[in-house]
Scaffold this active site. Structure first.
Site, PDB file in Angstrom:
ATOM      1  N   LEU A 169       0.881  -1.160   0.000  1.00  7.96           N
ATOM      2  CA  LEU A 169       0.000   0.000   0.000  1.00  7.96           C
ATOM      3  C   LEU A 169       0.919   1.210   0.000  1.00  7.96           C
ATOM      4  O   LEU A 169       1.889   1.234   0.775  1.00  7.96           O
ATOM      5  CB  LEU A 169      -0.884   0.041   1.254  1.00  7.96           C
ATOM      6  N   ASP A 170       0.655   2.212  -0.846  1.00  4.84           N
ATOM      7  CA  ASP A 170       1.559   3.346  -0.870  1.00  4.84           C
ATOM      8  C   ASP A 170       1.475   4.135   0.436  1.00  4.84           C
ATOM      9  O   ASP A 170       0.560   3.966   1.243  1.00  4.84           O
ATOM     10  CB  ASP A 170       1.309   4.235  -2.095  1.00  4.84           C
ATOM     11  N   LYS A 171       2.445   5.000   0.645  1.00  7.37           N
ATOM     12  CA  LYS A 171       2.596   5.720   1.916  1.00  7.37           C
ATOM     13  C   LYS A 171       1.340   6.483   2.307  1.00  7.37           C
ATOM     14  O   LYS A 171       0.964   6.523   3.489  1.00  7.37           O
ATOM     15  CB  LYS A 171       3.786   6.674   1.827  1.00  7.37           C
ATOM     16  N   ASP A 172       0.666   7.104   1.341  1.00  9.00           N
ATOM     17  CA  ASP A 172      -0.489   7.947   1.646  1.00  9.00           C
ATOM     18  C   ASP A 172      -1.782   7.162   1.811  1.00  9.00           C
ATOM     19  O   ASP A 172      -2.800   7.733   2.216  1.00  9.00           O
ATOM     20  CB  ASP A 172      -0.674   8.997   0.543  1.00  9.00           C
ATOM     21  N   SER A 173      -1.762   5.880   1.493  1.00 10.80           N
ATOM     22  CA  SER A 173      -2.967   5.056   1.590  1.00 10.80           C
ATOM     23  C   SER A 173      -2.990   4.292   2.905  1.00 10.80           C
ATOM     24  O   SER A 173      -1.968   4.109   3.559  1.00 10.80           O
ATOM     25  CB  SER A 173      -3.032   4.080   0.411  1.00 10.80           C
TER      26      SER A 173
END
Length: 253
Positions: A113-117
């Site tokens: 999962l990307d950092k902002d998600s």
């Protein structure tokens, strides 16, 4: 969280059903374990195993010629990753998911999962499960709840579901449903880099919040942000069924 982990690892090992033992060791699902036992491929202390029997610490369990030990116990965790935590094993990253979780044995993520998600992330010490899940051709479903900066239109839903040109390709058709004025759900069967964000950007939208709510048969449910739980026996069996090869075992035996 630390007190719960301590209790888990201080608990005395007790006899367990053989099919559960094989499942938790990462060999196969409980259903497939019963098939292996019935076919005579499992032995306990050199004797052919019987369906329904229990095994205790110290007993020698083998599937064919492969010994399965308690030390091989598999761990699969459902984690609710907060935004700002990075899916990486890089030790210099202070906000890495490995450092954040601080689990007492080595586990890593199965799908990023990307950092902002935020939302559901599976973590395990079983590399075969990770490899099976990461194979794009398997088309495993992942579901997300997304909030964007503009009102969602029928045209946006149609284009998102039909396929959007990003990263020199066109995304696979997917299931997209409107949940509110600015919110929609989307089910993907591929995992391109920052795929949902790029799809939205290509259509003139910006993602304000992105939460993964499901991976295959595993749902985020009521796991609090920053917390985790072990998968249930039923969830493990369902996961095995979706990632197994034709022979039934995740190891291909």
């Amino acid at each position: 969280m630390s007190n719960r982990i301590k209790r888990e690892f201080e608990q005395k090992k007790e006899p367990v059903r053989l099919n559960k033992f094989l499942s938790e060791s990462g060999i196969c699902s409980r259903r497939e374990a019963d098939r292996l036992i019935e076919s005579g491929k499992v032995t306990v202390d050199g004797r052919q195993a019987m369906t329904g029997m229990r095994v205790s610490p110290g007993q020698v369990v083998k599937v064919g010629n492969k010994r399965v030990s308690r030390g091989d116990e598999m761990v699969v965790l459902a984690v609710n990753k907060p935004a700002g935590i990075v899916c990486t094993e890089e030790r210099r990253e202070r906000n890495s998911i490995v450092r954040f979780l601080n689990y007492p044995i080595r586990v890593t993520y199965a799908g990023r999962l990307d950092k902002d998600s935020r939302g559901l992330l599976l973590m395990t010490n079983n590399g075969d499960i990770i490899n099976k899940m990461m194979r794009a051709r398997n088309q495993h479903e992942k579901e997300y709840k997304v909030t964007v900066d503009k009102a969602i239109t029928p045209d946006f839903l149609e284009k998102m579901s039909s396929g959007v040109p990003i990263l020199d390709t066109v995304t696979r058709p997917c299931d997209v449903k409107k949940l509110g004025k600015y919110t929609f759900s989307i089910i993907l069967t591929q995992g391109l880099n920052r795929q949902i964000r790029r799809m939205c950007e290509a259509l003139g939208y910006q993602v304000k919040d992105l939460v993964r709510t499901r991976i295959m048969n595993i749902e985020l449910g009521r796991i609090k942000e920053g917390e985790y739980r072990k998968l249930t026996d039923r969830e493990l069996d369902g996961l095995y069924e979706q990632i197994k090869d034709r022979q039934g075992s995740i190891y291909g035996r």
